[in-house]
Design a protein around this motif. Structure first.
Motif, short mmCIF file in Angstrom:
data_model
loop_
_atom_site.label_atom_id
_atom_site.label_comp_id
_atom_site.label_asym_id
_atom_site.label_seq_id
_atom_site.Cartn_x
_atom_site.Cartn_y
_atom_site.Cartn_z
N GLU A 196 -1.48 7.73 -26.85
CA GLU A 196 -2.78 8.13 -25.99
C GLU A 196 -2.58 7.04 -25.02
O GLU A 196 -2.52 7.64 -23.18
N ALA A 197 -1.84 5.69 -25.07
CA ALA A 197 -2.43 4.95 -23.83
C ALA A 197 -1.34 5.03 -23.25
O ALA A 197 -0.93 4.81 -21.81
N VAL A 198 0.23 5.17 -23.65
CA VAL A 198 1.39 5.75 -22.95
C VAL A 198 1.11 6.81 -21.98
O VAL A 198 1.29 6.21 -20.62
N LYS A 199 0.41 7.71 -22.49
CA LYS A 199 0.14 8.80 -21.52
C LYS A 199 -0.02 8.44 -20.24
O LYS A 199 -0.38 9.07 -19.06
N GLU A 200 -1.25 7.52 -20.65
CA GLU A 200 -2.27 7.11 -19.45
C GLU A 200 -1.98 6.32 -18.25
O GLU A 200 -2.03 6.38 -17.34
N CYS A 201 -0.35 5.58 -19.32
CA CYS A 201 -0.10 4.70 -18.03
C CYS A 201 1.20 5.82 -16.92
O CYS A 201 1.59 5.36 -15.51
N ASP A 202 1.76 6.49 -17.84
CA ASP A 202 2.91 7.31 -16.96
C ASP A 202 1.44 7.90 -15.71
O ASP A 202 2.51 7.98 -14.83
N LYS A 203 0.80 8.63 -16.67
CA LYS A 203 -0.24 9.18 -15.14
C LYS A 203 -0.75 7.84 -13.63
O LYS A 203 -0.70 8.22 -12.86
N ALA A 204 -1.01 6.57 -14.51
CA ALA A 204 -0.91 5.64 -13.73
C ALA A 204 0.32 5.31 -12.60
O ALA A 204 -0.49 5.41 -11.73
N LEU A 205 1.30 5.47 -13.57
CA LEU A 205 2.97 5.29 -12.75
C LEU A 205 2.68 7.05 -11.82
O LEU A 205 4.16 6.39 -9.93
N LYS A 206 1.99 7.72 -12.05
CA LYS A 206 2.70 8.66 -10.93
C LYS A 206 2.56 8.60 -9.94
O LYS A 206 2.50 9.01 -9.07
N PHE A 207 0.99 8.10 -9.67
CA PHE A 207 -0.09 7.68 -8.78
C PHE A 207 0.77 6.01 -7.69
O PHE A 207 0.49 6.23 -6.22
N ASN A 208 1.48 5.18 -8.47
CA ASN A 208 1.90 3.94 -8.07
C ASN A 208 3.04 3.50 -9.18
O ASN A 208 2.91 2.99 -9.83
N PRO A 209 4.35 4.07 -8.62
CA PRO A 209 5.43 3.72 -9.21
C PRO A 209 5.72 2.62 -8.98
O PRO A 209 6.35 1.97 -10.18
N ASP A 210 4.76 1.43 -8.43
CA ASP A 210 5.00 -0.17 -8.43
C ASP A 210 3.68 -0.45 -8.86
O ASP A 210 3.43 -2.10 -8.81
N TYR A 211 3.74 0.08 -9.72
CA TYR A 211 2.36 -0.62 -10.99
C TYR A 211 2.80 -1.44 -12.25
O TYR A 211 3.10 -0.69 -12.68
N GLY A 212 2.79 -3.12 -11.59
CA GLY A 212 3.18 -3.98 -12.72
C GLY A 212 2.48 -3.51 -13.85
O GLY A 212 3.02 -3.32 -15.17
N TYR A 213 1.04 -3.75 -13.46
CA TYR A 213 0.45 -3.30 -15.30
C TYR A 213 0.81 -2.52 -15.99
O TYR A 213 0.63 -2.28 -17.05
N ALA A 214 0.77 -1.37 -15.10
CA ALA A 214 0.62 0.20 -15.95
C ALA A 214 2.38 -0.12 -17.00
O ALA A 214 2.30 0.33 -18.48
N TYR A 215 3.31 -0.89 -16.53
CA TYR A 215 4.49 -1.17 -17.18
C TYR A 215 4.54 -1.83 -18.20
O TYR A 215 4.63 -1.47 -19.04
N TYR A 216 3.49 -3.02 -17.82
CA TYR A 216 3.48 -4.15 -18.68
C TYR A 216 2.60 -3.59 -19.96
O TYR A 216 3.15 -3.24 -21.03
N ASN A 217 1.32 -2.32 -20.37
CA ASN A 217 0.40 -2.16 -20.91
C ASN A 217 1.77 -0.85 -21.63
O ASN A 217 1.43 -1.07 -23.05
N ARG A 218 1.89 -0.19 -21.03
CA ARG A 218 3.25 0.83 -21.77
C ARG A 218 4.01 0.50 -22.37
O ARG A 218 4.41 0.84 -23.56
N GLY A 219 4.20 -1.32 -21.79
CA GLY A 219 5.26 -2.03 -23.10
C GLY A 219 4.71 -2.79 -24.25
O GLY A 219 5.24 -1.68 -25.41
N ILE A 220 3.37 -2.13 -24.34
CA ILE A 220 3.21 -2.72 -25.42
C ILE A 220 2.30 -1.95 -26.29
O ILE A 220 3.21 -1.59 -27.69
#
Lengths: 705, 364
Positions: free
Chosen positions: B302-326
């Motif tokens: 679920e965390a990955v899915k939400e990060c994917d959504k965040a990145l859809k709206f802001n492809p340069d969103y560092g924290y979303a990449y970081y959290n998806r990495g976790i």
């Protein structure tokens, strides 16, 4: 053991009161199945031959016979007990619990020691509370029993401690993934005792496969003789394991012990007719020399089973069961960790030291491994707060030479069974261990342990409108947590040394200095055939590295690795230049005070090398040149670089080098290695700063020779 | 018969540069000014044109206003107030050079005029040239030290320059002029929050809401300060008050979700972040924050899915990449986690760099 087991069944013979549940192999019970009964009794008889075998019981061989009888009559307490004992002595130890439980249910007096065995099998299944209950009952039941098995009573007391440790450790499990290394490495035969070089690109391990050299079988335990196999990293996979061959593998037992961090030396265990000794083999290219027995100070008449080099190669840790008082005769005791120090003058290992009692417990220690960080020692022990059998621990060597109290690396890496032969990559991210687990390839397999570290905390974002009079939404500053790097505080430097002109691999000596103290920390060599080298640089030092080869100018590198630094791997190929007019060498270990031209004391080693070069080549004339980065004004940079070059020349002159042999020049930012445009393309501040650092340099150029 | 001079006031709310709330209250002409102008023989046609310009300005028809103010100036070239108003009209059209010319003309005609300096300061502020804004406000204040808006505007400029002590001094002066001016307390609170002095921040935010109980901004800021103090219940209460004032205040929902996460109320946090995305569908922060809750809950997919959504709206969103990495790491997808951390590090998330190094991402 045989007599003990026999005694156990005395009580069983008198338990007919439980006949309605405990079903004997008797005609009266199996009136309609006479033939099957006869077959079952025959199987029990066959099984007993191995169960009570001389000189050793062979439970593995007994088990199939008992299982056939068990299929006919699973409700016999004695048979359940025997099957339980068999499983307890094979790799499938956890299975024993079901049989002991059933045996006790069918007949609580099946054995005087049934509660002990129930405790042990519960412990092996990590059922700590049940195990504690059985052990405590066992001790309580036998408190005033003069005929009680004193050995088991003592074991029960120790196992109670183990269960309490296990219970506590399991509450805080280590965050790890444990993965089988796969079919390229593991087989249906036992694989164990994996060793590797510092970056984990090559592994060696012991296996007892049917393809063993000579094809022989060890009569004592029935397995094929041990051989050493190896595999290499191929992208993300391992190459299929291959037999290392002669001269290391012989018709007898040949087992892995340790590999030096650079992978150039291997320690091998050779049985030597039972007393076990450590041998050393040296590598050239892909060829290993015939193993040579280590000095007597290590390879004693007692049993030495494990060893490991220190990172600087000046110390060798090993395991021995020699008497603690140093006597060379008598029975061996429990296994302890010792080390010896390399005596360069005598060219031998010297000065035997037994590690202190906070490390060496009253029980066995084994499987020593020195991490490439140079300070963390991993070992297995049956003592300390082991949760059963050998557990893996680590201790950290401080700057004063003291070892910290051992720390259990935790569940599920450690289990209630034996956990041993642990190694870890330089980064501390991956460990490797031997384990017998379900869904393996059969027998013991090699497993990779990925250490995930402390839970990683997510990062969130919020926004606020801070100023009421300004309709501007401002993102709240987030303070990123600091990553505590509790493992892998080091850098790994590796590469190949080449001749600059021919580009052919070169054999060279590599000296590692502490720039602050000027001390020579260690000396290494590149591989004589392929020029490869690998150095481990534990954090906390400013390292000066000097690469030397006959007929070539020295090459220097500098690595400042502060304490707590993240693990980093540097791939650095070195191109050695011959002493020819026009050649330029960067002196990477010359340091100045910030923004000034004063030489810092850390420059001494490098300058002394330069002096030696000048003295060794008395006709050599050189130019020292100073260079700055592009920051600051052109004029001040030019001035600074000139003064710095002049300062080096002054040092050389003061050291007795004729001024006529020396010229100096300051180029300021005229000859940048990385232009501003190059630096602008770099992504991180760290990379950019490193590029500026490369630009700031002192060089020497050969003007004539 | 002379026409009555247009005496209404008009306001220019400079939302375009973010400054708000302080009615840039420009009286077209005070009674005294009118009397004086009449004494100076202000032509009736100039007075008419000016009034029409003022009407156009009120209607935000700046171009029309400029035309009328031109006419007024043509008929009465020393018409100071017309220059000032035309300058403000130019400012409304973002025609900065013309606006400056008019304000300078005002200052040429009347060296004591402080409003022209203030209007110039507003333009500099809009251009984020806070130093120049402060310089103009210094002049304005030297001419008129009791004008609240001059001090308040300068405080905001000092805030932007992170010269917090000077900002506080100006806000204290504002409070001296008007002790009920809630904005000043809020802004002082924000300064203390930026300085990490949460006790003082809370104290000032509380004063702000006591002066103006309808300030959703002050309640939201109060909640944020409480959260920083680890007083999650008080934080949640303050955010809830902000939401009561404005049920669509997504910023407060997002903040409350964070406070709930820190309190350990993960379901409550998810509900708040869901409300944020209902109100503002493309708000990447809320998806990332929801992913953070799932990380706490160890619901990695679920965390990955939400990060994917965040990145859809802001492809340069560092924290979303970081959290998806976790999350990817815990899904045993280490290669993906390394890719995510590499990208996050590239986008400036320092901690991702450490994880990339320590996870041997170059050496699977």
């Amino acid at each position: 053991m045989k007599n003990i087991i026999r005694l156990l069944f005395v009580s069983f013979l008198t338990t007919s009161v439980f006949a309605q549940t405990d079903t004997p192999f008797d005609k009266s019970v199996f009136k309609e199945q006479k033939d099957q009964l006869k077959e079952a009794v025959k199987n029990i008889s066959e099984g007993d031959k191995y169960f009570y075998g001389e000189p050793f019981s062979d439970y593995k061989q007994a088990l199939p016979y008992y299982e056939k009888a068990y299929a006919f009559n699973p409700n016999n307490a004695e048979l359940n007990f025997k099957v339980g004992i068999c499983y307890l002595n094979t790799n499938f130890r956890t299975k024993s619990l079901d049989y002991f439980s059933k045996a006790q249910k069918l007949n609580p007096s099946v054995s005087a020691d049934i509660k002990y065995y129930l405790g042990q099998s519960s412990q092996l299944n990590s059922k700590w509370d049940e195990a504690l209950k059985y052990y405590n009952e066992y001790l309580s039941d036998n408190q005033s029993n003069k005929n009680a098995n004193s050995s088991l009573m003592e074991n029960a007391r120790k196992r109670i401690t183990e269960c309490n440790s296990g219970k506590a450790l399991q509450k805080k499990p280590a965050r790890v993934f444990i993965d089988n290394l796969g079919g390229n490495i593991n087989s249906e035969y036992p694989e164990y005792s994996m060793i590797m070089n510092a970056d984990g690109s090559e592994i060696y391990f012991t296996t007892r496969r049917n393809t063993t050299t000579g094809g022989g079988v060890d009569e004592v335990n029935g397995g094929y003789f041990e051989d050493i196999f190896y595999a290499k990293k191929d992208g993300k996979k391992w190459t299929p394991a291959a037999n290392l061959g002669a001269p290391i593998n012989t018709d007898g037992h040949d087992a892995t012990v340790a590999l030096s961090p650079d992978g150039q030396k291997m320690l091998v265990y050779i049985d030597d007719k039972g007393n076990g000794n450590i041998y050393e083999s040296i590598r050239t290219g892909n060829t290993w020399s015939k193993p040579k027995k280590l000095d007597d100070i290590i390879s004693s008449p007692f049993h030495e089973s494990s060893a490991c080099y220190s990172v600087d190669g000046k110390r060798l840790y090993f395991i021995s069961n020699r008497p603690k008082d140093g006597s060379k005769k008598g029975a061996g005791g429990d296994r302890d960790i010792y080390y010896v120090t390399w005596n360069a003058e005598k060219s031998k290992w010297d000065n035997l030291v037994r590690l202190p009692d906070n490390i060496n417990s009253q029980y066995d220690e084994d499987g020593i491994f020195v991490h490439p960080d140079g300070k963390t020692l991993y070992f297995s022990s049956k003592g300390h707060n082991s949760m059963g059998g050998y557990d893996i621990f680590y201790t950290v060597l401080d700057e004063k030479g003291n070892f910290s109290n051992p720390v259990n690396i935790g569940w599920p890496v450690n289990t209630p069974d034996d956990d041993i032969f642990f190694t870890m990559t330089a980064s501390g991210r991956f460990g490797y261990m031997t384990s017998f687990r379900e869904k393996g390839f059969g027998e013991k397999d090699l497993y990779k342990v990925t250490f995930l570290g402390e839970p990683k905390q997510p990062l969130l974002n919020t926004e606020d409108i801070l100023l009421a009079g300004l309709d501007v939404i401002k993102q709240e500053k987030t303070i990123e947590p600091i990553v505590k790097n509790d493992r892998g505080e080091l850098a790994l430097l590796k590469g190949t040394i080449y001749d600059d002109k021919t580009k052919k691999p070169l054999y060279a000596k590599i000296e590692l200095y502490d720039n602050v103290t000027g001390a020579l920390l260690a000396e290494f060599e590149s591989d004589k055939e392929n020029g490869r080298y690998m150095l481990s640089l534990p954090a906390g030092k400013n390292y000066g590295i000097a690469v030397k080869a006959d007929g070539y100018l020295f090459h220097s590198e500098n690595f400042d690795i502060p304490k707590g630094a993240d693990y980093t791997e540097y791939n650095k190929d070195v191109y050695m230049k011959k002493i020819e007019v026009g050649e330029v060498i960067v002196l990477k270990n010359i340091f100045y005070d910030l923004g000034k031209h004063t030489l810092r004391p850390e420059s001494k080693s490098e300058l002394d090398r330069l002096i030696k070069l000048m003295n060794d080549n008395p006709t050599l004339k050189i130019q020292i040149s100073g260079h700055t980065d592009s920051r600051g004004s052109d004029q001040s940079n030019k001035e600074l670089s000139l003064n710095r070059a002049k300062e080096v020349v002054n040092y050389l002159v003061n050291a007795g080098i004729a001024a006529a042999r020396l010229k100096y020049e300051g180029y300021g930012e005229e000859q940048l290695i990385y232009s501003d445009a190059d630096i602008a393309k770099l992504k991180t501040t760290k990379e950019k700063e490193a590029a500026h650092q490369e630009n700031r340099r002192t060089e020497f150029k050969i003007l004539s020779k | 018969m002379r026409k009555t001079f247009f005496l209404v006031c008009f306001s220019l709310l400079l939302y375009s540069n973010g400054a708000k709330g302080q009615n840039s209250e420009v009286k077209v002409l005070t009674a005294e000014e009118l009397e004086e102008l009449r004494n100076q023989q202000l032509p009736a046609e100039a007075e008419r044109a000016y009034n029409e310009g003022a009407s156009a300005f009120i209607s935000k028809n700046y171009q029309e206003a400029i035309t009328k103010f031109n006419e007024a100036i043509e008929r009465y070239p020393s018409f100071t107030r017309a220059y000032l108003s035309r300058g403000m009209s130019y400012a409304g059209l973002k025609s900065k050079e013309n606006a400056f010319k008019d304000f300078d003309k005002v200052l040429e005609l009347d060296a004591t005029n402080s409003l022209a300096n203030y209007e110039k300061a507003l333009i500099y502020f809009q251009d984020q040239n806070y130093q120049k804004a402060i310089e103009e406000l210094n002049v304005a204040i030297s001419k008129n030290d009791i004008e609240l808006k001059y001090h308040y505007q300068r405080a905001m400029a000092y805030f932007q320059l992170e010269d917090y002590q000077k900002a506080i001094a100006d806000l204290d002066r504002v409070i001296g002029i008007n002790p009920d001016f809630a904005y000043a307390y809020n802004d002082k609170g924000s300064i203390y929050k930026e300085l990490g002095e949460m006790d003082k921040a809370v104290e000032n935010y509380k004063l702000a809401v006591s002066k103006d109980a309808t300030s959703k901004i002050a309640y939201n800021n109060l909640g944020a300060a409480y959260r920083k103090q680890g007083k999650f219940d008080l934080a949640i209460e303050a955010f809830t008050n902000a939401i009561k004032i404005d049920k669509d205040f997504y910023i407060a929902y997002n903040n409350r979700g964070y406070a709930k996460l820190e309190k350990g109320d993960y379901n409550g946090a998810i509900a708040d972040f869901d409300e944020v995305t209902r109100l503002k569908h493309d708000y990447a922060f809320a998806y990332n924050n929801k992913a953070s809750v799932y990380i706490k809950l160890e619901k990695w997919e679920e965390a990955v899915k939400e990060c994917d959504k965040a990145l859809k709206f802001n492809p340069d969103y560092g924290y979303a990449y970081y959290n998806r990495g976790i999350a990817n790491e815990m899904l045993h997808q280490e290669e993906k986690s390394c890719e995510d951390w590499a990208k996050a590090a590239e986008l400036g998330v320092e901690i991702a760099n450490s994880y990339y190094s320590n996870s041997e991402c170059n050496n699977f």
